[in-house]
Design a protein around this motif. Structure first.
Motif, short mmCIF file in Angstrom:
data_model
loop_
_atom_site.label_atom_id
_atom_site.label_comp_id
_atom_site.label_asym_id
_atom_site.label_seq_id
_atom_site.Cartn_x
_atom_site.Cartn_y
_atom_site.Cartn_z
N GLY A 1 55.61 86.99 19.41
CA GLY A 1 55.95 86.46 20.72
C GLY A 1 54.68 86.11 21.48
N PHE A 2 54.71 85.01 22.22
CA PHE A 2 53.58 84.60 23.06
C PHE A 2 54.07 84.40 24.48
CE2 PHE A 2 51.42 81.15 25.29
CZ PHE A 2 50.16 81.70 25.40
N PHE B 1 53.19 77.01 18.69
CA PHE B 1 54.13 76.74 19.76
C PHE B 1 53.62 75.50 20.49
CE2 PHE B 1 54.29 81.46 19.35
CZ PHE B 1 55.58 81.55 18.85
N ASP B 2 54.45 74.48 20.59
CA ASP B 2 54.03 73.22 21.20
C ASP B 2 54.55 73.07 22.62
OD1 ASP B 2 52.56 72.12 19.02
OD2 ASP B 2 54.45 71.71 17.99
N ASN B 3 53.86 72.22 23.38
CA ASN B 3 54.24 71.91 24.76
C ASN B 3 54.35 73.15 25.64
OD1 ASN B 3 54.43 69.07 24.30
ND2 ASN B 3 56.34 69.48 23.21
N VAL B 4 53.37 74.03 25.53
CA VAL B 4 53.35 75.27 26.30
C VAL B 4 52.55 75.05 27.59
CG1 VAL B 4 52.61 77.67 26.33
CG2 VAL B 4 53.54 76.67 24.22
N GLY C 1 59.16 83.70 30.24
CA GLY C 1 59.33 82.55 29.36
C GLY C 1 58.57 82.61 28.06
N ALA C 2 58.71 83.69 27.33
CA ALA C 2 57.99 83.85 26.06
C ALA C 2 58.49 82.87 25.01
CB ALA C 2 58.15 85.28 25.55
N HIS C 3 57.60 82.56 24.11
CA HIS C 3 57.91 81.78 22.91
C HIS C 3 57.89 82.77 21.76
CE1 HIS C 3 57.10 78.00 25.08
NE2 HIS C 3 56.23 78.75 25.74
N ALA D 1 52.67 89.49 21.30
CA ALA D 1 53.36 90.68 20.81
C ALA D 1 53.67 90.44 19.33
CB ALA D 1 54.65 90.90 21.59
N VAL D 2 53.38 91.44 18.50
CA VAL D 2 53.62 91.33 17.06
C VAL D 2 54.48 92.51 16.63
CG1 VAL D 2 52.62 91.11 14.77
CG2 VAL D 2 51.38 90.21 16.75
N ALA D 3 55.68 92.21 16.15
CA ALA D 3 56.61 93.25 15.70
C ALA D 3 56.92 93.05 14.22
CB ALA D 3 57.90 93.18 16.51
#
Length: 191
Positions: A46-47, A163-166, A34-36, A79-81
């Motif tokens: 990506g988190f 990213f909110d509501n994680v 469930g990445a953001h 992750a940073v792309a």
């Protein structure tokens, strides 16, 4: 990206092929955990989080397996792309903050972590509960040099994404019993 004196169209295709493979791994991570994700500036960020886990670390020229610190209950991964070609961007200063209702919960610098599936920046940490939290990720302007007068002008500004509501996974992954044990790995400090 455009051909230049540093990269032909064929070479840029090779870079995009590398990026496509990393992007497939990011998608698989998102489907599994469930990445953001968000595109911010020159990056796709990506988190994802999972239970705290042990890792190998170098100690006096020897790899030693280290369990997560006793109080660690989450593993935070970023992750940073490159947004243009999709390749992982190494050598970045990545900082993560967790907050809830404006109150700081955690602040951590995330080192690079080698992973057999998806290279990322990350750390184990201790959080009070599953959340929900606001996750703020800041990537500093890259300090490394870049080839290519046409394609090299990138990563020159810091970026920030929220990213909110994680919700965070709470717990600890079991480690294989065959691993030699060493001292516990450090965790991220609270805010």
């Amino acid at each position: 990206m455009a051909p230049s004196n540093e990269a032909t169209e064929e070479q840029l295709d090779v870079a995009r092929t590398q990026g496509n493979a990393y992007h497939r791994a990011m998608r698989a991570m998102a489907e599994e955990e469930g990445a953001h994700t968000a595109q911010v500036g020159d990056y796709l960020i990506g988190f994802v989080n999972e239970e705290a886990e042990g890792m190998y670390a170098l100690d006096d020229d020897q790899l030693v397996w280290r369990e997560a610190a006793e109080d660690a209950n989450v593993h935070l991964e970023v992750a940073v792309a490159d947004a243009a070609d999709g390749r992982f961007v190494p050598g970045l200063a990545v900082h993560l903050r967790l907050s809830r209702d404006g109150a700081p919960i955690l602040a951590a610098d995330l080192p690079f972590l080698w992973h057999p599936f998806l290279h990322h920046y990350g750390t184990n940490a201790s959080v009070p509960d599953e959340g929900p939290y606001r996750v703020t990720i800041r990537v500093a302007a890259a300090g490394f040099m870049r080839h290519d007068p046409v394609n090299g002008r990138r990563y020159e500004r810091p970026v920030e994404v929220h990213f909110d509501n994680v919700s965070l996974a709470n717990g600890r992954k079991p480690s294989p019993d065959a691993r030699p044990r060493g001292p516990a790995a450090p965790t991220a400090s609270g805010a």
